[in-house]
Design a protein around this motif. Structure first.
Motif, PDB file in Angstrom:
ATOM      1  N   THR A   1      -4.856   6.466   1.576  1.00  0.00           N
ATOM      2  CA  THR A   1      -4.134   5.511   0.744  1.00  0.00           C
ATOM      3  C   THR A   1      -4.139   6.007  -0.683  1.00  0.00           C
ATOM      4  OG1 THR A   1      -4.764   3.681   2.201  1.00  0.00           O
ATOM      5  CG2 THR A   1      -4.014   3.111  -0.019  1.00  0.00           C
ATOM      6  N   ARG A   2      -2.977   6.015  -1.297  1.00  0.00           N
ATOM      7  CA  ARG A   2      -2.844   6.520  -2.664  1.00  0.00           C
ATOM      8  C   ARG A   2      -3.013   5.418  -3.709  1.00  0.00           C
ATOM      9  NH1 ARG A   2       0.075  11.402  -2.117  1.00  0.00           N
ATOM     10  NH2 ARG A   2      -0.313  11.738  -4.342  1.00  0.00           N
ATOM     11  N   GLY A   3      -2.747   4.172  -3.314  1.00  0.00           N
ATOM     12  CA  GLY A   3      -2.898   3.079  -4.268  1.00  0.00           C
ATOM     13  C   GLY A   3      -2.258   1.795  -3.770  1.00  0.00           C
ATOM     14  N   VAL A   4      -2.462   0.733  -4.547  1.00  0.00           N
ATOM     15  CA  VAL A   4      -1.885  -0.582  -4.270  1.00  0.00           C
ATOM     16  C   VAL A   4      -0.963  -0.937  -5.427  1.00  0.00           C
ATOM     17  CG1 VAL A   4      -2.343  -3.015  -3.759  1.00  0.00           C
ATOM     18  CG2 VAL A   4      -4.009  -1.252  -3.085  1.00  0.00           C
ATOM     19  N   LEU A   5       0.221  -1.401  -5.099  1.00  0.00           N
ATOM     20  CA  LEU A   5       1.248  -1.728  -6.090  1.00  0.00           C
ATOM     21  C   LEU A   5       1.614  -3.193  -5.948  1.00  0.00           C
ATOM     22  CD1 LEU A   5       3.276  -0.495  -8.205  1.00  0.00           C
ATOM     23  CD2 LEU A   5       4.818  -0.070  -6.273  1.00  0.00           C
ATOM     24  N   ILE A   6       1.614  -3.939  -7.063  1.00  0.00           N
ATOM     25  CA  ILE A   6       1.987  -5.362  -7.051  1.00  0.00           C
ATOM     26  C   ILE A   6       3.199  -5.543  -7.944  1.00  0.00           C
ATOM     27  CG2 ILE A   6       1.271  -7.729  -7.540  1.00  0.00           C
ATOM     28  CD1 ILE A   6      -1.452  -5.231  -7.053  1.00  0.00           C
ATOM     29  N   LEU A   7       4.271  -6.079  -7.386  1.00  0.00           N
ATOM     30  CA  LEU A   7       5.544  -6.249  -8.092  1.00  0.00           C
ATOM     31  C   LEU A   7       5.931  -7.721  -8.134  1.00  0.00           C
ATOM     32  CD1 LEU A   7       7.627  -3.359  -6.452  1.00  0.00           C
ATOM     33  CD2 LEU A   7       6.290  -3.271  -8.573  1.00  0.00           C
TER      34      LEU A   7
ATOM     35  N   LEU B   1       0.853  -1.183   0.000  1.00  0.00           N
ATOM     36  CA  LEU B   1       0.000   0.000   0.000  1.00  0.00           C
ATOM     37  C   LEU B   1       0.887   1.231   0.000  1.00  0.00           C
ATOM     38  CD1 LEU B   1      -2.669  -0.841   2.744  1.00  0.00           C
ATOM     39  CD2 LEU B   1      -2.942  -1.044   0.275  1.00  0.00           C
ATOM     40  N   ILE B   2       0.521   2.238  -0.765  1.00  0.00           N
ATOM     41  CA  ILE B   2       1.206   3.521  -0.714  1.00  0.00           C
ATOM     42  C   ILE B   2       0.282   4.493   0.020  1.00  0.00           C
ATOM     43  CG2 ILE B   2       2.072   5.469  -2.041  1.00  0.00           C
ATOM     44  CD1 ILE B   2       2.163   2.421  -3.918  1.00  0.00           C
ATOM     45  N   LYS B   3       0.753   4.982   1.192  1.00  0.00           N
ATOM     46  CA  LYS B   3      -0.072   5.827   2.045  1.00  0.00           C
ATOM     47  C   LYS B   3       0.636   7.147   2.302  1.00  0.00           C
ATOM     48  CE  LYS B   3      -2.219   3.839   5.496  1.00  0.00           C
ATOM     49  NZ  LYS B   3      -3.620   3.696   5.042  1.00  0.00           N
ATOM     50  N   ASN B   4      -0.144   8.162   2.591  1.00  0.00           N
ATOM     51  CA  ASN B   4       0.414   9.457   2.982  1.00  0.00           C
ATOM     52  C   ASN B   4       1.077   9.353   4.360  1.00  0.00           C
ATOM     53  OD1 ASN B   4      -0.356  10.774   0.681  1.00  0.00           O
ATOM     54  ND2 ASN B   4      -2.128  11.793   1.595  1.00  0.00           N
TER      55      ASN B   4
ATOM     56  N   ILE C   1       6.164  -4.271 -12.650  1.00  0.00           N
ATOM     57  CA  ILE C   1       4.857  -3.858 -12.120  1.00  0.00           C
ATOM     58  C   ILE C   1       3.812  -4.732 -12.801  1.00  0.00           C
ATOM     59  CG2 ILE C   1       3.201  -1.980 -11.843  1.00  0.00           C
ATOM     60  CD1 ILE C   1       5.507  -0.006 -12.209  1.00  0.00           C
ATOM     61  N   VAL C   2       3.320  -5.733 -12.100  1.00  0.00           N
ATOM     62  CA  VAL C   2       2.353  -6.636 -12.732  1.00  0.00           C
ATOM     63  C   VAL C   2       0.929  -6.119 -12.592  1.00  0.00           C
ATOM     64  CG1 VAL C   2       3.786  -8.698 -12.534  1.00  0.00           C
ATOM     65  CG2 VAL C   2       2.238  -8.110 -10.675  1.00  0.00           C
ATOM     66  N   ASP C   3       0.699  -5.238 -11.596  1.00  0.00           N
ATOM     67  CA  ASP C   3      -0.661  -4.734 -11.432  1.00  0.00           C
ATOM     68  C   ASP C   3      -0.644  -3.509 -10.532  1.00  0.00           C
ATOM     69  OD1 ASP C   3      -3.390  -4.655 -11.845  1.00  0.00           O
ATOM     70  OD2 ASP C   3      -3.724  -6.720 -11.202  1.00  0.00           O
ATOM     71  N   ILE C   4      -1.678  -2.704 -10.656  1.00  0.00           N
ATOM     72  CA  ILE C   4      -1.913  -1.594  -9.743  1.00  0.00           C
ATOM     73  C   ILE C   4      -3.406  -1.526  -9.428  1.00  0.00           C
ATOM     74  CG2 ILE C   4       0.015  -0.230 -10.656  1.00  0.00           C
ATOM     75  CD1 ILE C   4      -2.194   1.602 -11.942  1.00  0.00           C
ATOM     76  N   VAL C   5      -3.726  -0.975  -8.280  1.00  0.00           N
ATOM     77  CA  VAL C   5      -5.113  -0.654  -7.932  1.00  0.00           C
ATOM     78  C   VAL C   5      -5.085   0.759  -7.380  1.00  0.00           C
ATOM     79  CG1 VAL C   5      -7.175  -1.351  -6.681  1.00  0.00           C
ATOM     80  CG2 VAL C   5      -5.462  -3.075  -7.304  1.00  0.00           C
TER      81      VAL C   5
END
Length: 589
Positions: A491-497, A482-485, A506-510
């Protein structure tokens, strides 16, 4: 009006199943032969008994005019069927719902050698050396997968024996939800590819449709008596009447029909198309290793194909699996509306059979059957997608199976130093982090992303999907963060590596699309922290610009996005350049 394994006579649509499920589930279990029929057959039987004094047959009638009774119309159905049979004593196997029902009883009385079996015993029935002269499905074929029908008929029939299918069919599919009837034209095409020749296609729709009118009249006339005698909730009858009216309208507008099909066994085909069963998966493992030169584990198979949302077709030659075509179900948003799609997976043909790329070869046989059975209007999946290379795409296009609706692009960046980003922070998620708070955060990110993609086709990326696809993968390891302030809960987004010999991917983002540059920034940092020489991502070319704003090098890949052109489905033009697909949407990365 035959009884179905789903407590459903005449009504075989999704609408009926949804409307009557609650009512049907409160009745007794399916009755054995001779016992009181279950809902809604108990209603039909009692209504006919009240209306005519007898209810010995629960099948469609053929009404030559509006003056005749249901019993007379049903007798016309029997007479027509008899006119298509050789004289007794020929050997007949009737595949129906109840053994000893009206049709088999009538045939036996006329001197026919009849073997009556139920649907659940069809696949276990073996023919003797002589074989049967007739295999008959009377208002029962709609409950059986078509490959099973034709394979068992091939096995059971004598040379030049006949397969007779009499009952309801879909004549056209124009709706996006699931229909339960076989599409007539597709059934005929599959029969001809399976070793049969069509010798008669008799349209009986006009004669059969008044069956609905008759039932509606009988139920209306005896409504209060039916409620009292059968202890019914009035709403049950209301729903049943509405379902009958809907189906009657579908006959009127040519969506449904009633037909008698006769096929003659012509030849034993070189290849047999079959639905792959779980106990045959070791055959798939052998073909997979031979094709892709690495193994598929039982755990990976279970993860990919173990649910009811996934399907596999296999082509067999002399008992060996020589081709495979898989499909993995996926919930999507179709221009903002919930729908279902299927990802084509593990398409492979034995090296000794690959040269046969004609319309009679194994690739065409299984691909056409899968598209006919599963993809398009009225099918389990509205659309399909996959990731073939240009060569395979051209083969499918040449056969009229696929059309191209997109391409994949790759963008790569150099890693950054490991120094933290002062405005935001990273919070790793693991398979152990299955709590309500994480679910709420991920689902909120998905809802923001979905809002940005209302004019696109995109697979749903909620918490349940992230868990299954990434955190619970049996062999692959993904880094989910999770990318958070900093100093806040936003929460700014979800990153899947994913890390491998090619670098950090980067296989996916939400996330909302506006947050992509920030996610790329953190991905570059994580690539540097993990000693990677390269960060990259793959995205459908039409959405590549959202990643390109973060810099990097962009190139096109030899990966195409297909859609079905074989059957009635959303047009290629309507789908072109609308998919949001990343590497995570591919089962193999």
């Amino acid at each position: 009006m035959t009884k179905s394994i789903n407590h459903n006579s005449i009504q075989s649509t999704q609408h009926y199943r949804q409307a009557t499920h609650a009512a049907a589930s409160m009745t007794a279990a399916p009755a054995s032969p001779g016992e009181t029929p279950v809902f809604p057959l108990n209603i039909y039987a009692h209504a006919l008994h009240l209306h005519e004094g007898v209810a010995s047959d629960l099948h469609f009638g053929l009404f030559k005019n509006d003056k005749i009774s249901m019993r007379t119309a049903q007798q016309s159905t029997h007479e027509l069927l008899l006119s298509k049979l050789p004289p007794p004593p020929c050997r007949i196997v009737e595949v129906g719902i109840d053994p000893g029902a009206a049709t088999s009883s009538m045939l036996s009385q006329l001197g026919y050698d009849v073997r009556s079996i139920t649907l659940d015993t069809l696949e276990t029935l073996n023919a003797d050396a002589q074989g049967f002269d007739i295999v008959l499905f009377k208002e029962s074929a709609q409950y059986i997968d078509q490959p099973v029908i034709f394979n068992k008929a091939l096995d059971l029939l004598s040379p030049s024996g006949q397969l007779i299918v009499m009952g309801e069919f879909a004549l056209k599919h124009t709706i996006t939800h699931l229909e339960r009837l076989h599409l007539l034209k597709n059934m005929i095409m599959l029969a001809e590819r399976s070793g049969f020749e069509l010798i008669e296609n008799l349209d009986l729709s006009v004669l059969a449709a008044p069956t609905f009118d008759y039932l509606l009249q009988a139920i209306s006339t005896y409504r209060q008596r039916l409620i009292k005698d059968l202890f019914l909730n009035p709403e049950q009858l209301t729903q049943l009447e509405q379902s009958n009216r809907i189906n009657r309208e579908k006959y009127t507008n040519g969506q449904y029909g009633y037909a008698l099909l006769r096929f003659r066994k012509k030849t034993t085909p070189r290849w047999r198309l079959q639905l792959l069963k779980e106990d045959q998966k070791h055959k798939l493992f052998d073909l997979f290793k031979e094709t892709f030169h690495h193994t598929m584990t039982p755990a990976t198979w279970q993860w990919k194909y173990g649910s009811n949302a996934s399907h596999e077709l296999g082509v067999w030659c002399k008992g060996k699996l020589i081709a495979h075509y898989g499909g993995v179900g996926r919930k999507i948003l179709f221009f903002g509306q919930p729908q279902t799609a299927v990802q084509i997976a593990d398409v492979m043909v034995d090296t000794n059979e690959r040269g046969v790329l004609t319309r009679k070869g194994p690739f065409f046989l299984m691909t056409a059957a899968f598209l006919e059975h599963y993809i398009g209007y009225g099918k389990p999946y509205l659309i399909g997608f996959g990731f073939p290379n240009e060569r395979h795409m051209k083969i499918a296009e040449r056969h009229g199976l696929y059309g191209e609706v997109g391409k994949m692009a790759e963008i790569s960046w150099s890693p950054l130093s490991k120094f933290p980003h002062w405005r935001t922070r990273l919070l790793p998620i693991t398979a152990l982090d299955n709590n309500a708070q994480i679910a709420l955060i991920v689902n909120a990110c998905w809802q923001q992303m979905a809002k940005d993609l209302q004019t696109a086709l995109v697979g749903i990326r909620d918490w349940a999907y992230i868990q299954h696809r990434y955190l619970n993968h049996p062999t692959q390891h993904y880094q989910v963060v999770l990318i958070k302030n900093r100093g806040g809960d936003q929460t700014r987004g979800v990153l899947i590596l994913r890390y491998d010999a090619h670098g950090c991917e980067i296989v996916d983002i939400v996330a909302p699309l506006a947050e992509i540059p920030l996610l790329v920034l953190h991905a570059r940092r994580l690539a540097g922290i993990n000693g990677q020489q390269r960060l990259f991502c793959r995205i459908t070319e039409n959405f590549a610009a959202h990643f390109a704003v973060a810099g990097g090098n962009r190139k096109m890949l030899d990966i195409r996005i297909p859609a079905s052109t074989w059957d009635n489905a959303p047009s290629i033009d309507s789908l072109r350049n609308h998919w949001w697909l990343m590497s995570g949407d591919a089962d193999f990365r």
